[in-house]
Enzyme design. Structure first.
Site, PDB file in Angstrom:
ATOM      1  CG  ASN A 134      -1.696   1.227   1.429  1.00 56.31           C
ATOM      2  OD1 ASN A 134      -1.790   2.049   0.518  1.00 56.31           O
ATOM      3  ND2 ASN A 134      -2.279   1.399   2.609  1.00 56.31           N
TER       4      ASN A 134
ATOM      5  CE  LYS B 133      -0.124   3.369   4.741  1.00 51.27           C
ATOM      6  NZ  LYS B 133      -0.066   3.506   6.183  1.00 51.27           N
TER       7      LYS B 133
ATOM      8  CG  HIS C 257      -5.820   2.073   5.079  1.00 54.87           C
ATOM      9  ND1 HIS C 257      -5.387   3.016   5.975  1.00 54.87           N
ATOM     10  CD2 HIS C 257      -4.829   1.161   4.971  1.00 54.87           C
ATOM     11  CE1 HIS C 257      -4.179   2.682   6.395  1.00 54.87           C
ATOM     12  NE2 HIS C 257      -3.817   1.557   5.802  1.00 54.87           N
TER      13      HIS C 257
ATOM     14  CD  GLU D 198      -2.948   5.660   6.633  1.00 49.75           C
ATOM     15  OE1 GLU D 198      -2.942   5.732   5.396  1.00 49.75           O
ATOM     16  OE2 GLU D 198      -2.016   5.139   7.297  1.00 49.75           O
TER      17      GLU D 198
ATOM     18  CD  GLU E 254      -3.750  -2.472   7.261  1.00 56.45           C
ATOM     19  OE1 GLU E 254      -2.633  -2.695   6.808  1.00 56.45           O
ATOM     20  OE2 GLU E 254      -4.367  -1.412   7.040  1.00 56.45           O
TER      21      GLU E 254
ATOM     22  N   GLY F  72       2.234   2.165  10.848  1.00 56.50           N
ATOM     23  CA  GLY F  72       3.194   3.265  10.741  1.00 56.50           C
ATOM     24  C   GLY F  72       3.876   3.621  12.042  1.00 56.50           C
TER      25      GLY F  72
ATOM     26  CB  SER G  20       4.924  -2.008  11.972  1.00 51.56           C
ATOM     27  OG  SER G  20       4.514  -0.678  12.256  1.00 51.56           O
TER      28      SER G  20
HETATM   29  P1  PGA Z   1       2.725   0.229   7.695  1.00 56.83           P
HETATM   30  O1  PGA Z   1       1.289   0.489   7.043  1.00 56.83           O
HETATM   31  O2  PGA Z   1       3.252  -1.054   7.121  1.00 56.83           O
HETATM   32  O3  PGA Z   1       3.555   1.422   7.297  1.00 56.83           O
HETATM   33  O4  PGA Z   1       2.518   0.142   9.182  1.00 56.83           O
HETATM   34  C1  PGA Z   1       0.384  -0.565   6.832  1.00 56.83           C
HETATM   35  C2  PGA Z   1      -0.888  -0.039   6.222  1.00 56.83           C
HETATM   36  O5  PGA Z   1      -1.297   1.087   6.550  1.00 56.83           O
HETATM   37  O6  PGA Z   1      -1.529  -0.722   5.394  1.00 56.83           O
END
Ligand code: PGA
Length: 255
Positions: A9, A11, A95, A97, A167, A173, A213
């Protein structure tokens, strides 16, 4: 029966040029990798160029969002058919976010999932609890509500083709991965609910992947959990080397 599914992903990272440079290198690095489904999710602007660059390879393309209407006066939105026409086969929906920053609810996620399936896209549906919810011991009820409401009205056959991404919001993140045990527990619970609500065949075929992560260093122990079928990777998917390492280390033979 379920081969590992690894999706990057991106982003809001990478211009069209950067995205194409990335996949041209990635497709060479992973060209001999079998037994893993590999997907990258560029921003909308790069979906078509990336899809062209990976055509007839073992790398698939996802969009990161969509709107449920087919067309109309919806300034700034992108329809499922447009995404499909641009060459993507998958779409990330709900997601955290988008839930947090753009107000997406389970009801909205559900409309998007149904629209995506209607256009022939495979949804990657994101669910997961916040830190406060985990600390209040609400992880499992939160997952139950998200599964029930986001996947409302889907048939067992549709669930079988779907990818669910667990998730935990506190692990995205932050560098703070769920332990393999925490992930394994949540995934087993999700699988059990899918079985209960959509039938054994749907639950056995649906991919339930982990996100938060994920790095080359922790992918092996995560996919060693029986109900963890791969990963949705954010930060570590932005470099070819680390993303390709996650892909190769997710294969059962590599565990
Ligand atoms: P990350 O993000 O691997 O940077 O923690 C995962 C995601 O948001 O899908």
């Amino acid at each position: 029966m379920r081969i590992p599914f690894i999706a990057g992903n991106w982003k809001m990272y990478k211009t069209v040029h950067e995205a194409v440079v990335f996949v041209k290198e990635l497709k060479l690095v992973v060209k001999d990798v079998t037994g893993v489904e590999i997907v990258v999710a560029p921003p909308f602007t790069a979906v078509h160029a990336v899809a062209e660059a990976v055509r007839n390879t073992n790398v698939g393309v996802a969009a990161q969002n969509l709107f449920w209407e087919r067309e109309g006066a919806f300034t700034g939105e992108v329809s499922p058919g447009m995404i499909k026409g641009a060459g993507a086969e998958y779409v990330i929906i709900g997601h955290s976010e988008r839930r947090r920053l753009f107000g997406e609810t389970d009801a909205i996620v559900n409309r998007k999932v149904i629209a995506a399936i209607g256009a022939g896209l495979t949804p990657i549906v994101c669910i997961g609890e916040t830190l406060e919810e985990r600390e209040r011991n609400e992880t499992l009820p939160v997952l139950d509500r998200q599964i029930k409401d986001s996947l409302d009205r889907l048939t067992g056959d549709q669930i079988a083709e779907l990818v669910v991404a667990y998730e935990p919001v506190w692990a995205i993140g932050t560098g703070r991965t769920a332990t393999a045990m925490q992930a394994g527990e949540a995934h087993a619970h999700i699988r059990q609910r899918l079985r209960q609500w959509f039938g054994a065949d749907a639950a056995d075929r649906c991919h339930v992947i982990y996100g938060g992560s994920v790095k080359p260093d922790n992918i092996r122990e995560l996919v060693a959990e029986p109900d963890v079928d791969g990963a949705l990777v954010g930060g570590a998917s932005l470099e070819v080397r680390s993303f390709a390492d996650i892909v190769t280390r997710s294969r059962p033979a590599a565990v």
